[in-house]
Design a protein around this motif. Structure first.
Motif, mmCIF file in Angstrom:
data_model
loop_
_atom_site.group_PDB
_atom_site.id
_atom_site.type_symbol
_atom_site.label_atom_id
_atom_site.label_comp_id
_atom_site.label_asym_id
_atom_site.label_seq_id
_atom_site.Cartn_x
_atom_site.Cartn_y
_atom_site.Cartn_z
ATOM 1 N N TYR A 210 0.836 -1.208 0.000
ATOM 2 C CA TYR A 210 0.000 0.000 0.000
ATOM 3 C C TYR A 210 0.868 1.254 0.000
ATOM 4 O O TYR A 210 0.551 2.243 -0.663
ATOM 5 N N PHE A 211 1.972 1.207 0.739
ATOM 6 C CA PHE A 211 2.821 2.384 0.885
ATOM 7 C C PHE A 211 3.938 2.476 -0.133
ATOM 8 O O PHE A 211 4.670 3.464 -0.156
ATOM 9 N N MET A 212 4.109 1.448 -0.944
ATOM 10 C CA MET A 212 5.137 1.519 -1.976
ATOM 11 C C MET A 212 4.648 0.798 -3.223
ATOM 12 O O MET A 212 3.654 0.072 -3.188
ATOM 13 N N SER A 213 5.337 1.002 -4.322
ATOM 14 C CA SER A 213 4.939 0.380 -5.582
ATOM 15 C C SER A 213 5.201 -1.120 -5.547
ATOM 16 O O SER A 213 5.970 -1.618 -4.715
ATOM 17 N N ASN A 214 4.550 -1.851 -6.442
ATOM 18 C CA ASN A 214 4.808 -3.281 -6.552
ATOM 19 C C ASN A 214 6.275 -3.549 -6.872
ATOM 20 O O ASN A 214 6.861 -4.518 -6.372
ATOM 21 N N ASP A 215 6.860 -2.718 -7.714
ATOM 22 C CA ASP A 215 8.277 -2.898 -8.046
ATOM 23 C C ASP A 215 9.138 -2.790 -6.795
ATOM 24 O O ASP A 215 10.050 -3.601 -6.570
ATOM 25 N N GLY A 216 8.862 -1.779 -5.974
ATOM 26 C CA GLY A 216 9.643 -1.583 -4.757
ATOM 27 C C GLY A 216 9.511 -2.755 -3.804
ATOM 28 O O GLY A 216 10.499 -3.191 -3.193
ATOM 29 N N PHE A 217 8.289 -3.282 -3.658
ATOM 30 C CA PHE A 217 8.076 -4.386 -2.727
ATOM 31 C C PHE A 217 8.664 -5.695 -3.251
ATOM 32 O O PHE A 217 9.410 -6.387 -2.539
ATOM 33 N N TYR A 218 8.333 -6.038 -4.499
ATOM 34 C CA TYR A 218 8.730 -7.353 -5.003
ATOM 35 C C TYR A 218 10.218 -7.447 -5.352
ATOM 36 O O TYR A 218 10.821 -8.508 -5.203
ATOM 37 N N PHE A 219 10.781 -6.358 -5.795
ATOM 38 C CA PHE A 219 12.202 -6.396 -6.146
ATOM 39 C C PHE A 219 13.111 -5.919 -5.012
ATOM 40 O O PHE A 219 14.295 -6.268 -4.979
ATOM 41 N N GLY A 220 12.557 -5.134 -4.082
ATOM 42 C CA GLY A 220 13.387 -4.604 -3.010
ATOM 43 C C GLY A 220 13.234 -5.310 -1.686
ATOM 44 O O GLY A 220 14.215 -5.569 -0.982
ATOM 45 N N VAL A 221 11.980 -5.644 -1.313
ATOM 46 C CA VAL A 221 11.711 -6.210 0.006
ATOM 47 C C VAL A 221 11.610 -7.732 -0.022
ATOM 48 O O VAL A 221 12.183 -8.418 0.839
ATOM 49 N N LEU A 222 10.880 -8.275 -0.989
ATOM 50 C CA LEU A 222 10.638 -9.719 -1.019
ATOM 51 C C LEU A 222 11.924 -10.549 -1.024
ATOM 52 O O LEU A 222 12.006 -11.550 -0.281
ATOM 53 N N PRO A 223 12.939 -10.210 -1.819
ATOM 54 C CA PRO A 223 14.171 -11.025 -1.774
ATOM 55 C C PRO A 223 14.807 -11.064 -0.385
ATOM 56 O O PRO A 223 15.338 -12.117 0.022
ATOM 57 N N VAL A 224 14.744 -9.949 0.331
ATOM 58 C CA VAL A 224 15.307 -9.918 1.693
ATOM 59 C C VAL A 224 14.495 -10.812 2.626
ATOM 60 O O VAL A 224 15.044 -11.588 3.424
ATOM 61 N N LEU A 225 13.166 -10.714 2.530
ATOM 62 C CA LEU A 225 12.301 -11.563 3.343
ATOM 63 C C LEU A 225 12.492 -13.035 2.993
ATOM 64 O O LEU A 225 12.522 -13.893 3.889
ATOM 65 N N ALA A 226 12.623 -13.342 1.716
ATOM 66 C CA ALA A 226 12.802 -14.727 1.277
ATOM 67 C C ALA A 226 14.107 -15.311 1.794
ATOM 68 O O ALA A 226 14.181 -16.488 2.177
ATOM 69 N N GLU A 227 15.129 -14.484 1.822
ATOM 70 C CA GLU A 227 16.422 -14.947 2.335
ATOM 71 C C GLU A 227 16.328 -15.249 3.827
ATOM 72 O O GLU A 227 16.867 -16.262 4.307
ATOM 73 N N ALA A 228 15.613 -14.397 4.551
ATOM 74 C CA ALA A 228 15.421 -14.647 5.980
ATOM 75 C C ALA A 228 14.583 -15.904 6.198
ATOM 76 O O ALA A 228 14.851 -16.691 7.127
ATOM 77 N N GLY A 229 13.589 -16.117 5.349
ATOM 78 C CA GLY A 229 12.763 -17.312 5.475
ATOM 79 C C GLY A 229 13.523 -18.571 5.145
ATOM 80 O O GLY A 229 13.343 -19.611 5.798
ATOM 81 N N ALA A 230 14.387 -18.511 4.143
ATOM 82 C CA ALA A 230 15.163 -19.681 3.746
ATOM 83 C C ALA A 230 16.053 -20.170 4.880
ATOM 84 O O ALA A 230 16.303 -21.388 5.015
ATOM 85 N N ALA A 231 16.529 -19.244 5.691
ATOM 86 C CA ALA A 231 17.394 -19.622 6.822
ATOM 87 C C ALA A 231 16.633 -20.445 7.854
ATOM 88 O O ALA A 231 17.247 -21.130 8.681
ATOM 89 N N HIS A 232 15.307 -20.384 7.810
ATOM 90 C CA HIS A 232 14.470 -21.131 8.756
ATOM 91 C C HIS A 232 13.658 -22.217 8.056
ATOM 92 O O HIS A 232 12.683 -22.721 8.620
ATOM 93 N N GLY A 233 14.038 -22.555 6.830
ATOM 94 C CA GLY A 233 13.396 -23.656 6.119
ATOM 95 C C GLY A 233 12.118 -23.316 5.391
ATOM 96 O O GLY A 233 11.394 -24.217 4.952
ATOM 97 N N VAL A 234 11.800 -22.035 5.251
ATOM 98 C CA VAL A 234 10.611 -21.621 4.500
ATOM 99 C C VAL A 234 10.988 -21.498 3.031
ATOM 100 O O VAL A 234 11.932 -20.782 2.683
ATOM 101 N N THR A 235 10.264 -22.192 2.157
ATOM 102 C CA THR A 235 10.630 -22.224 0.740
ATOM 103 C C THR A 235 10.309 -20.902 0.049
ATOM 104 O O THR A 235 9.368 -20.192 0.447
#
Length: 478
Positions: free
Chosen positions: A390-415
């Motif tokens: 809501y507060f940022m564009s889809n580009d900002g979220f999916y290319f900027g935030v999601l990879p960081v979140l995915a990396e944190a999730g991978a460290a705990h076994g989340v695919t």
């Protein structure tokens, strides 16, 4: 510091437009300019704005020519059968009209473009809402939520972005999400039913003949109060009491307008308007289907397709230059409002990205997540997708935030697949974000204040997102 200023800038913008202290265009330009100075980068404001304008210029061009194209299609009568079909289904029942709005928006959303969805939906439904004195924010809210759910289609944008950012196949993300998305869409339909019943209680039920009767003599009697309005209409006459009618001291011009049936927005249903081109109906239908097919197949960039489509529509339906000028002038107001809003939004996004506010906000959101939530990163991502998209564009979220979140999730076994699916949850709310150009098409054509739309839709859209998230977890998808 940039994190605080970023959230403060967004909060200031939302508060000012929701309280109607500033127009959206003024707020989109002046608020980021002021905060850019606060950040100490006022000297770079010009570069930030030009970068934002450059990024959004294709979108603005697409909206300009899309409005002209669909405006011409409305003028020549392409959507009149759709309107008549919806009228027959709705039977002038407010409940059915609201549900019909959601269904129409969902169906048209199959083309993957929010702007065209809103143009077609508002063009078809606006006359009904105006004639029956229904709440226009109900129309914009329902259309935005239905489109938000359907925006997760692989060709709609977010799914493709998530797949690209995490190097996944879009079908692997989307197909398992279908049950949860269907639950979300069903919830939108149920919510539409509830909102429609509320409108029915406020206004009553009219007959189809009363709505279609163009030259009906109408008698309006009302107290002008705020009580529940009740509409009771017979053949050729109407009695309106309560908040839905004109007061006894209403201007004569208003009464005359109602008596003649010429209230704003009902013009689209006039079966005798001079712009109708019944002999060219199938040409216009084929042109529109071809245009939407080309968009889905990505044969050409969307702005180019609409530019060509608008030129063809004008040239074939109105071969004489004066007539073409008249059509362009008729739709100039919508074109100016929407394109102006997009370029104003370019200032907002340009400053957010150029000053680094978006990056700092994203990093802060990731850093505040407790380590104990690591195994539940998919749930966290789904919840974060609501405010972040809501507060940022889809580009900002999916290319900027999601990879960081995915990396944190991978460290705990989340695919990564679970993370990608969870990231789609916030789309019903995202489609009403002030950073989404399409929402300005919606509120502009519906003649609704952006602040009014925001106040109405945010709670319902957020609830829709949570329903999708809950369904995804229940089905084991997220």
């Amino acid at each position: 510091m940039l994190t605080i200023l970023g959230f403060a800038m967004i909060a200031t913008f939302l508060v000012l437009i929701m309280m109607k202290k500033m127009s959206p265009i003024a707020a989109l330009v002046l608020i980021p300019a002021l905060f850019c100075v606060f950040v100490g980068k006022g000297a770079n404001l010009g570069d930030y704005v030009l970068d934002g304008v450059t990024d959004l210029a294709p979108t603005a061009a697409m909206l300009m020519f899309a409005i002209v194209y669909f405006g011409v299609m409305i003028d020549v009568g392409l959507f009149d059968p759709i309107v008549r079909g919806i009228l027959k289904f709705c039977k002038a029942d407010p409940m059915r009209i609201v549900v019909g709005t959601a269904v129409l928006a969902a169906i048209v959303s199959l083309d993957g473009d929010g702007s065209t969805t809103f143009m077609i939906t508002v063009s078809a439904m606006y006359p009904l809402y105006k004639r029956l004195k229904m709440s226009l924010v109900v129309m914009t809210g329902v259309a935005a939520m239905a489109n938000g759910v359907m925006n997760t289609l692989p060709w709609g944008g977010p799914t493709a972005r998530a797949a690209t950012a995490l190097k996944l196949d879009a079908s692997d993300i989307f197909v398992p999400m279908i049950p949860a998305l269907l639950v979300g869409l069903l919830f939108v339909f149920v919510l539409s039913y509830v909102l429609g019943v509320r409108e029915r209680r406020r206004l009553g039920v009219l007959t189809l003949d009363d709505v279609l009767e163009k030259e009906t003599e109408t008698v309006l009697v009302g107290s002008g109060g705020s009580g529940d309005g009740k509409v009771a209409m017979g053949k050729g006459a109407a009695a309106v009491t309560g908040g839905a009618g004109f007061g006894t001291d209403a201007p004569e011009s208003a009464k005359d307008s109602a008596a003649s049936g010429d209230d704003d927005g009902f013009q689209g249903l006039d079966p005798n308007r001079e712009t109708l081109r019944p002999r060219l109906y199938w040409f216009n239908a084929l042109l529109t289907v071809s245009l939407l097919t080309a968009m889905i197949m990505e044969w050409l960039p969307i702005p180019v397709l609409f530019l060509i489509g608008a030129a063809l529509a004008l040239s074939v339906n109105f071969p004489h230059i004066p007539a073409q000028r008249a059509r362009l002038a008729a739709h100039a107001d919508n074109v100016l409002n929407v394109s102006g809003m997009v370029f104003a939004a370019a200032v907002f996004t340009g400053v957010l990205q150029g000053t680094g506010m978006v990056d700092h906000m994203a990093k802060w959101m990731v850093d505040v997540i407790p380590g104990s939530m690591g195994p539940h990163m998919a749930l966290v991502t789904g919840l974060l997708s609501l405010p972040l998209t809501y507060f940022m564009s889809n580009d900002g979220f999916y290319f900027g935030v999601l990879p960081v979140l995915a990396e944190a999730g991978a460290a705990h076994g989340v695919t990564p697949l679970e993370m990608a699916r969870a990231s789609l949850v916030g789309q019903p709310l995202h489609m009403s974000s002030p950073l989404v150009p399409a929402v300005y098409v919606l509120v502009g054509m519906a003649k609704v204040e952006f602040g009014d739309h925001t106040r109405f839709v945010v709670k319902w859209a957020a609830l829709t997102c949570l329903v999708i998230l809950g369904a995804g977890m229940l089905f084991g998808i997220i």
